[in-house]
Design a protein around this motif. Structure first.
Motif: not given
Length: 249
Positions: A3-20
């Motif tokens: 997650q960063n200011a240049d590419n804001v992901l919604d929760h559907f995609n954000l919480f499916r990232q490997p780190e999360y």
């Protein structure tokens, strides 16, 4: 983190990232004392048996989620059930934080909900500017096809006109003119979260049935010789129509 200011992901995609995913697995393993997968599957299968059915129907008293909350909680719950829809609550940030926390804890999934973040100055002078800025941020971040607006007690006490605010926000370019807004659901002092849920569903159905706030022709009911088997089947068809209409809005 992704997650960063240049590419804001919604929760559907954000919480499916490997780190999360790794973070959630670690949380389950070390802090939640979760049952083994085979035990969970065993219990799931047991709930389908005749033994469980008899035990379930033998109950004489049952309380499920007894908390009685205000209308906006139910409004948020109903809104997130429609595809590409974001709930927008016009009111204080604290109220909306409660709705998100309540639904996230219940479903064990992150819940998106936007607040206009009204503070003391908005309570005195009105929340129009909060609505204009909030809708602009909502559209830029989530790109929704439909925004379901509801209010908290603060906005109701001062009498903010939601329909006028939405119209002004469109005129000022906060959201595109073709963005769908079903009928807003105010009156948080009346009823409960169940009332709020019903009002949102009713508002969505009326919005599409009555011509999307006058932007298209109203739908016409065509009589036929078929009889409705039950009220449930009628409600199911109406909900399916509303969902498909929201997707094509």
């Amino acid at each position: 983190m992704p997650q960063n200011a240049d590419n804001v992901l919604d929760h559907f995609n954000l919480f499916r990232q490997p780190e999360y995913k790794e973070m959630f697995e670690n949380k389950q393993k070390n802090f939640e004392a979760k049952h083994p997968a085979d035990k969970i599957e065993e219990i799931r299968e047991w709930t389908k048996t005749k033994e469980y059915q008899e035990k379930n129907f033998a109950r004489e008293a049952l309380t499920v989620n007894p908390a009685k909350a205000c209308q906006p909680l139910g409004a948020v719950f109903a809104a997130v059930g429609f595809e590409s829809t974001i709930p927008f609550v016009h009111g204080s940030q604290g109220c909306v934080a409660y709705y998100r926390a309540h639904l996230s804890r219940h479903f064990k999934e992150p819940t998106s909900c936007v607040s206009s973040s009204m503070t003391e100055d908005a309570a005195v002078f009105g929340g129009l500017n909060n609505m204009i800025d909030g809708l602009a941020n909502t559209y830029n971040m989530y790109k929704p096809k439909m925004i379901a607006v509801s209010t908290t007690c603060m906005a109701e006490v001062i009498g903010d006109d939601l329909n006028a605010f939405i119209k002004t926000s469109k005129e000022k370019g906060s959201v595109p003119q073709n963005t769908t807004f079903p009928s807003p659901t105010p009156r948080p002092f009346v009823g409960s979260h169940i009332t709020g849920y019903d009002n949102v569903i009713k508002g969505v159905l009326e919005h599409f049935w009555d011509g999307k706030a006058g932007t298209v022709d109203k739908l016409e009911r065509t009589p036929n010789n078929r009889s409705t088997s039950s009220a449930v089947s009628m409600a199911t068809r109406s909900a399916t129509f509303a969902r498909s209409s929201a997707s094509s809005a």
